[in-house]
Scaffold this motif. Structure first.
Motif, short mmCIF file in Angstrom:
data_model
loop_
_atom_site.label_atom_id
_atom_site.label_comp_id
_atom_site.label_asym_id
_atom_site.label_seq_id
_atom_site.Cartn_x
_atom_site.Cartn_y
_atom_site.Cartn_z
N TYR A 1 22.14 41.40 3.21
CA TYR A 1 22.13 40.21 2.18
C TYR A 1 23.15 39.33 2.56
O TYR A 1 22.53 37.90 2.54
CB TYR A 1 22.27 41.01 0.88
N HIS A 2 24.24 39.71 2.65
CA HIS A 2 24.87 38.62 2.95
C HIS A 2 26.46 39.08 3.73
O HIS A 2 26.44 40.51 3.58
CB HIS A 2 25.76 37.58 1.77
N ILE A 3 27.22 38.26 4.47
CA ILE A 3 28.27 38.68 5.11
C ILE A 3 29.46 37.73 4.22
O ILE A 3 29.26 36.79 4.22
CB ILE A 3 28.47 38.16 6.54
N ALA A 4 30.70 38.36 3.73
CA ALA A 4 31.49 37.96 2.87
C ALA A 4 32.74 37.62 3.63
O ALA A 4 33.12 38.61 4.55
CB ALA A 4 31.89 38.87 1.89
N ILE A 5 33.46 36.46 3.43
CA ILE A 5 34.56 36.09 4.27
C ILE A 5 35.73 35.68 3.43
O ILE A 5 35.29 34.94 2.24
CB ILE A 5 34.13 34.77 5.26
N ILE B 1 26.02 33.72 3.71
CA ILE B 1 27.55 33.99 3.77
C ILE B 1 27.98 33.74 2.25
O ILE B 1 27.75 32.67 1.73
CB ILE B 1 28.01 32.80 4.69
N GLU B 2 29.02 34.70 2.15
CA GLU B 2 29.55 34.49 0.80
C GLU B 2 31.02 34.19 1.14
O GLU B 2 31.82 35.01 1.76
CB GLU B 2 29.66 35.92 0.09
N LEU B 3 31.48 33.29 0.42
CA LEU B 3 33.09 32.96 0.65
C LEU B 3 33.70 33.46 -0.64
O LEU B 3 33.20 33.25 -1.77
CB LEU B 3 33.23 31.28 0.65
N HIS C 1 35.19 40.33 5.30
CA HIS C 1 35.85 41.25 4.22
C HIS C 1 34.78 42.15 4.11
O HIS C 1 35.47 43.45 4.00
CB HIS C 1 36.13 40.21 2.75
N HIS C 2 33.64 41.96 3.82
CA HIS C 2 32.56 42.96 3.83
C HIS C 2 31.34 42.42 4.19
O HIS C 2 31.09 41.28 4.36
CB HIS C 2 32.67 43.48 2.27
N ILE C 3 30.39 43.57 4.34
CA ILE C 3 28.84 43.13 4.48
C ILE C 3 28.08 43.78 3.41
O ILE C 3 28.56 44.90 3.08
CB ILE C 3 28.59 43.70 5.88
N ALA C 4 27.21 42.97 2.98
CA ALA C 4 26.42 43.46 1.87
C ALA C 4 24.86 43.74 2.39
O ALA C 4 24.39 42.76 2.89
CB ALA C 4 26.51 42.45 0.72
N PHE C 5 24.09 44.68 1.61
CA PHE C 5 22.98 45.21 1.79
C PHE C 5 22.34 45.15 0.42
O PHE C 5 22.90 45.52 -0.59
CB PHE C 5 22.93 46.26 2.57
N ILE D 1 31.33 48.03 2.88
CA ILE D 1 29.99 47.74 2.75
C ILE D 1 29.71 47.56 1.23
O ILE D 1 30.04 48.61 0.21
CB ILE D 1 29.10 48.87 3.31
N GLU D 2 29.01 46.67 0.85
CA GLU D 2 28.65 46.36 -0.67
C GLU D 2 27.14 46.64 -0.45
O GLU D 2 26.49 46.31 0.12
CB GLU D 2 28.97 44.96 -1.10
N LEU D 3 26.62 47.49 -1.62
CA LEU D 3 25.25 47.59 -1.94
C LEU D 3 24.88 46.80 -2.98
O LEU D 3 25.65 46.71 -4.18
CB LEU D 3 24.70 49.01 -2.33
ZN ZN Z 1 29.62 40.37 -1.53
#
Ligand code: ZN
Length: 143
Positions: free
Chosen positions: A10-14, A59-61, A83-87, A133-135
Motif C-alpha cells: 500500500y505505502h512505504i512510510a518515511i 509514499i507516506e511522509l 519508518h514502516h511498510i503498509a499492506f 509493518i502496518e496493515l
Molecule cells: Zn502508514
C-alpha cells in the motif's frame, strides 16, 4: 488463502523532520504528487500521501507534531528514513485474528484509526525481521 488474507503493498512510510521540504523533494525527484494531507493528533503525526500519477504504491511522509510522538523518538534514535511498510487487507479484524492464532507478535491487537481514511494495526518489528509493518483496511465509503 481466504480473501481476508490477501495483502498488497500500500505505502512505504518515511519519517522526516520537515514535511513541506520532504514533499517538494519527493515531488521533484520522483514525480510523485501529494494527494492527501492530514494531522493525526492521536498518533502525534502530520502525514502526507504522495502517489505516482496513474496509480501505484504510495509514499507516506510522517512528521512529528511534538516531542512525545513516536516519530520524534524514531528520528532521535535513527534519524530520517523508512519508518514502516503498509499492506492493504480486506478485513483487518480477521487478519489480526489469524496473526494472533499464528502467534505473531502485534503492537495493536485491534484496529485503530489511521491516516487517509483507513483503519490500521501494526505488527511488532521483532516479528518480521526488524521491519515495522502496518496493515490497513480502507474505509468502505464512496464520495
Ligand atoms: Zn502508514
Amino acid at each position: 488463502m481466504t480473501n481476508a488474507n490477501t495483502r498488497s503493498l500500500y505505502h512505504i512510510a518515511i519519517a522526516v523532520n520537515n514535511i513541506e521540504e520532504a514533499e517538494k523533494l519527493y515531488e521533484s525527484a520522483l514525480g510523485l504528487k501529494v494527494t492527501h494531507r492530514e494531522v493525526i493528533e492521536d498518533q502525534g503525526v502530520r502525514a502526507s500521501m504522495l502517489e505516482p500519477e496513474g496509480g501505484g504504491t504510495a509514499i507516506e511522509l510522517l512528521e512529528p507534531l511534538h516531542e512525545n510522538s513516536p516519530i520524534s523518538k524514531f528520528l532521535e534514535k535513527r534519524g530520517e528514513g523508512i519508518h514502516h511498510i503498509a499492506f492493504l487487507v480486506d478485513d483487518l479484524v480477521s487478519a489480526l485474528e489469524e496473526l494472533k492464532k499464528e502467534g505473531v507478535r502485534l503492537i495493536d491487537e485491534s484496529p485503530r484509526v489511521g491516516a487517509h481514511y483507513t483503519r490500521v494495526a501494526f505488527i511488532h518489528p521483532k516479528a518480521l525481521n526488524g521491519v515495522l509493518i502496518e496493515l490497513a483496511e480502507k474505509e468502505k465509503k464512496d464520495g
